[in-house]
Design a protein around this motif. Structure first.
Motif, short mmCIF file in Angstrom:
data_model
loop_
_atom_site.label_atom_id
_atom_site.label_comp_id
_atom_site.label_asym_id
_atom_site.label_seq_id
_atom_site.Cartn_x
_atom_site.Cartn_y
_atom_site.Cartn_z
N GLY A 1 54.79 27.25 34.16
CA GLY A 1 54.82 27.54 32.51
C GLY A 1 53.48 26.51 32.31
O GLY A 1 53.28 26.21 31.05
N SER A 2 53.48 25.35 32.98
CA SER A 2 52.25 24.13 32.53
C SER A 2 50.86 25.45 32.68
O SER A 2 49.57 24.42 31.90
CB SER A 2 52.16 23.14 33.52
OG SER A 2 52.00 23.92 34.51
N LEU A 3 51.00 26.30 32.92
CA LEU A 3 49.66 27.02 32.89
C LEU A 3 49.66 28.55 32.20
O LEU A 3 50.92 29.11 32.85
CB LEU A 3 48.44 27.40 34.00
CG LEU A 3 46.74 27.78 33.76
CD1 LEU A 3 46.37 27.01 34.86
CD2 LEU A 3 46.73 29.12 33.81
N LYS A 4 48.86 28.90 30.75
CA LYS A 4 49.78 29.56 30.40
C LYS A 4 48.02 30.74 29.39
O LYS A 4 47.46 30.16 28.92
CB LYS A 4 50.37 29.66 29.23
CG LYS A 4 51.70 28.96 29.49
CD LYS A 4 52.79 29.16 28.05
CE LYS A 4 54.30 28.32 28.16
NZ LYS A 4 54.85 28.59 26.95
N VAL A 5 48.29 31.69 29.60
CA VAL A 5 47.55 33.13 29.21
C VAL A 5 47.81 33.40 27.73
O VAL A 5 48.85 34.44 27.98
CB VAL A 5 46.66 33.92 30.35
CG1 VAL A 5 45.94 34.33 29.01
CG2 VAL A 5 46.31 32.98 31.07
N GLU A 6 47.53 32.82 27.01
CA GLU A 6 48.29 33.29 25.30
C GLU A 6 47.14 34.12 24.60
O GLU A 6 45.20 33.94 25.10
CB GLU A 6 48.16 31.78 24.51
CG GLU A 6 48.92 31.06 25.25
CD GLU A 6 49.55 30.38 24.28
OE1 GLU A 6 48.22 29.78 23.28
OE2 GLU A 6 50.50 29.42 24.90
N PRO A 7 47.67 34.96 23.58
CA PRO A 7 48.90 35.74 23.88
C PRO A 7 49.28 35.93 25.21
O PRO A 7 48.80 37.03 25.78
CB PRO A 7 48.64 36.37 22.58
CG PRO A 7 47.24 37.08 22.24
CD PRO A 7 46.53 35.69 22.55
N GLU A 8 50.65 35.44 25.31
CA GLU A 8 51.05 35.80 26.87
C GLU A 8 52.04 37.83 26.60
O GLU A 8 51.01 38.06 27.56
CB GLU A 8 52.62 35.12 26.48
CG GLU A 8 51.86 33.71 26.89
CD GLU A 8 54.06 33.40 27.50
OE1 GLU A 8 54.69 33.40 28.37
OE2 GLU A 8 53.87 31.76 26.76
N SER A 9 52.02 38.15 25.52
CA SER A 9 51.51 39.76 25.68
C SER A 9 50.82 40.48 25.74
O SER A 9 51.04 42.17 25.77
CB SER A 9 52.32 40.19 23.58
OG SER A 9 51.44 39.30 23.19
N SER A 10 49.54 39.99 25.52
CA SER A 10 48.43 40.41 25.60
C SER A 10 48.11 40.89 27.19
O SER A 10 46.87 41.63 27.87
CB SER A 10 47.12 40.10 25.46
OG SER A 10 46.68 38.76 26.27
N VAL A 11 49.09 39.94 28.55
CA VAL A 11 48.49 39.96 29.96
C VAL A 11 49.35 41.31 29.82
O VAL A 11 50.05 41.89 30.05
CB VAL A 11 49.25 38.53 30.35
CG1 VAL A 11 49.37 38.70 31.85
CG2 VAL A 11 48.91 37.38 29.80
N LEU A 12 48.39 42.02 31.03
CA LEU A 12 48.20 43.48 31.88
C LEU A 12 48.54 43.22 33.38
O LEU A 12 49.84 43.79 33.50
CB LEU A 12 47.15 44.04 31.72
CG LEU A 12 46.42 44.43 29.85
CD1 LEU A 12 45.10 45.34 30.38
CD2 LEU A 12 47.69 45.60 29.87
N ASP A 13 48.05 42.21 34.12
CA ASP A 13 48.44 42.21 35.69
C ASP A 13 47.87 41.11 35.60
O ASP A 13 46.90 40.08 35.14
CB ASP A 13 48.21 43.09 36.02
CG ASP A 13 47.20 43.78 35.99
OD1 ASP A 13 45.98 42.89 36.87
OD2 ASP A 13 46.19 45.20 34.85
N SER A 14 47.88 40.79 36.56
CA SER A 14 47.51 39.24 37.55
C SER A 14 48.12 39.53 38.80
O SER A 14 48.58 40.07 39.20
CB SER A 14 48.27 37.80 37.05
OG SER A 14 49.78 37.84 37.12
N THR A 15 47.02 38.84 40.24
CA THR A 15 46.42 38.51 40.61
C THR A 15 45.93 37.47 41.20
O THR A 15 45.12 36.59 40.55
CB THR A 15 46.10 39.18 41.68
OG1 THR A 15 46.00 40.97 41.66
CG2 THR A 15 46.21 39.74 43.12
N ALA A 16 47.28 36.59 42.53
CA ALA A 16 46.43 35.13 42.79
C ALA A 16 46.39 35.55 44.38
O ALA A 16 47.20 35.77 45.25
CB ALA A 16 47.17 34.14 42.96
#
Length: 401
Positions: A106-121
């Motif tokens: 959690g030291s890196l966040k994309v805000e607002p967190e509710s806007s995140v649709l998906d992620s891939t690393a």
């Protein structure tokens, strides 16, 4: 009525139907080119000094009503994280003391967190080398101890617009290096050098190359281990698609796509795409191409991946991880020692992978190949009809005495 006329014009013959269908493919490609994003680049966002242990690059790609966040990090094993949000105002926030310590989720966040649709690393975790004594290209035997990329000494990121170059070396390398070059795009286009992958504004390109590394055997071949991390839907399967068109990547008629989807459906959330080819020279040429193969994706330990990559630890609380190997070279191909160079290119993106349409050259060849026999058949039928009618018209009745 107009629809009926259009249907007849495209259905008049198999040749015209083919041209109509192929023109639709071309039309789809031209429409997708209109999609564009505004890019902004920031190195080590929010940090007031150069962080120890590696850099964090943030490329923010803003669309009309969404944003893609590309995060490329050299804290540990090189990692590319792509986060898709449903707003054009989302931002990245980094708690740098926790991020550098690499012990806090959690030291890196994309805000607002509710806007995140998906992620891939995607984590480039290990480089493997094996001695192919019998020239069988079998990577399961005679493996040397792997190079753990988290233990490499990585350079600072060298930026040029939305392109970043990262090079590193192991303690046992002699003057050689492993480099990764990331490119992010504003709109659709194609790479300038082979394999000339088609990219969109929703994808990024990573070129990986091994240069002047002293191999541990004269018949060495290499493998690259990749680990894909996601939330609920990680990249879990590889699809191989075939094509009859090799104009942009000569002699290669396949494309491999490592994709994530919702419960195995056809809706793709994210992807890693590549052509199964690598090159043995820095200036790619057909004679320097060498095929590559991939293993089946298998579940991996998310905790081990988080320990290897500072970016994974910082963003994911419970990472779901799949891993695969990409091996370079087949039996009979030259060994790495022949040129001491190897390059491979891959796309990482959100949504469905880009699809190559038929090129004008292939359309022309297909039109000629299918059209010529059709024309000959039509001409032959016309000639037969004309001759029959001419013969019928010369037939007369004899008078009856």
């Amino acid at each position: 009525m107009a629809a009926a006329v259009k249907k007849r014009s495209c259905g008049a013959s198999s040749l015209i139907s083919l041209i109509c269908v192929l023109s639709l493919f071309r039309g789809g490609e031209s429409v997708s080119r209109k999609v564009s994003r505004k890019l902004s680049v920031e190195l080590n966002p929010g940090s007031t000094s150069t962080p120890p242990g590696g850099d964090l690059l943030h490329v923010r790609a803003v669309g009309d009503n969404d944003t893609l966040h590309f995060l490329f990090c050299s804290q540990g094993a090189p990692t590319l994280l792509l986060v898709h949000t449903n707003t054009s105002s989302s931002t990245v926030q980094v708690n740098w003391p926790q991020f550098v310590a690499r012990n806090h989720s959690g030291s890196l966040k994309v805000e607002p967190e509710s806007s995140v649709l998906d992620s891939t690393a995607v984590v480039f975790s290990r480089l493997l080398e094996y001695d192919d004594v019998n020239d069988t290209a079998d990577p399961t035997s005679d493996l040397f101890p792997p190079y753990e990329l988290q233990d490499f000494s990585w350079s600072r990121l060298n930026l040029s617009g939305p392109t970043a170059l990262l090079c590193g070396a192991a303690a046992t390398f002699t003057n050689g290096s492993l480099c990764l070059q990331l490119s992010v795009f504003e709109s659709e286009g194609r790479g300038q050098s082979w394999p000339r992958l088609l990219h969109t504004a929703n994808s990024s390109q990573l070129e990986v190359w091994l240069d002047s590394v002293l191999p541990r055997a004269t018949r060495s071949r290499f493998l690259l281990e990749l680990q894909a991390v996601g939330g609920a839907y990680p990249l879990s399967r590889v699809e191989v698609h075939r094509s009859i068109d090799d104009e942009f990547t000569p002699s290669i008629f396949k494309v491999s796509q490592w994709v994530s989807s919702v419960n195995g459906s056809s809706d793709v959330l994210g992807f890693v795409q590549w052509k199964p080819v690598a090159y043995r020279q820095s200036e790619p040429a057909l004679e320097d191409a060498t095929p590559c193969r991939h293993s089946d994706p298998r579940p991996q330990s998310g905790e081990a991946t988080a320990a290897a990559s500072g970016l994974i630890r910082a963003f994911y609380a419970e990472p779901e991880t799949f891993g695969l190997n990409v091996s370079f070279g087949l039996a009979g191909d030259p060994f790495y020692n022949s040129t001491k160079f190897l390059s491979w290119t891959v796309l990482v993106g959100s949504g469905s992978p880009p699809v190559d349409s038929f090129s004008p050259l292939v359309i022309t060849m297909m039109a000629v190949g299918l059209g010529t026999p059709t024309i000959l058949l039509l001409l032959g039928g016309v000639c037969i009809c004309v001759r029959k009618r001419a013969a019928a018209s010369t037939t007369t009745y004899e008078p009856i005495n």
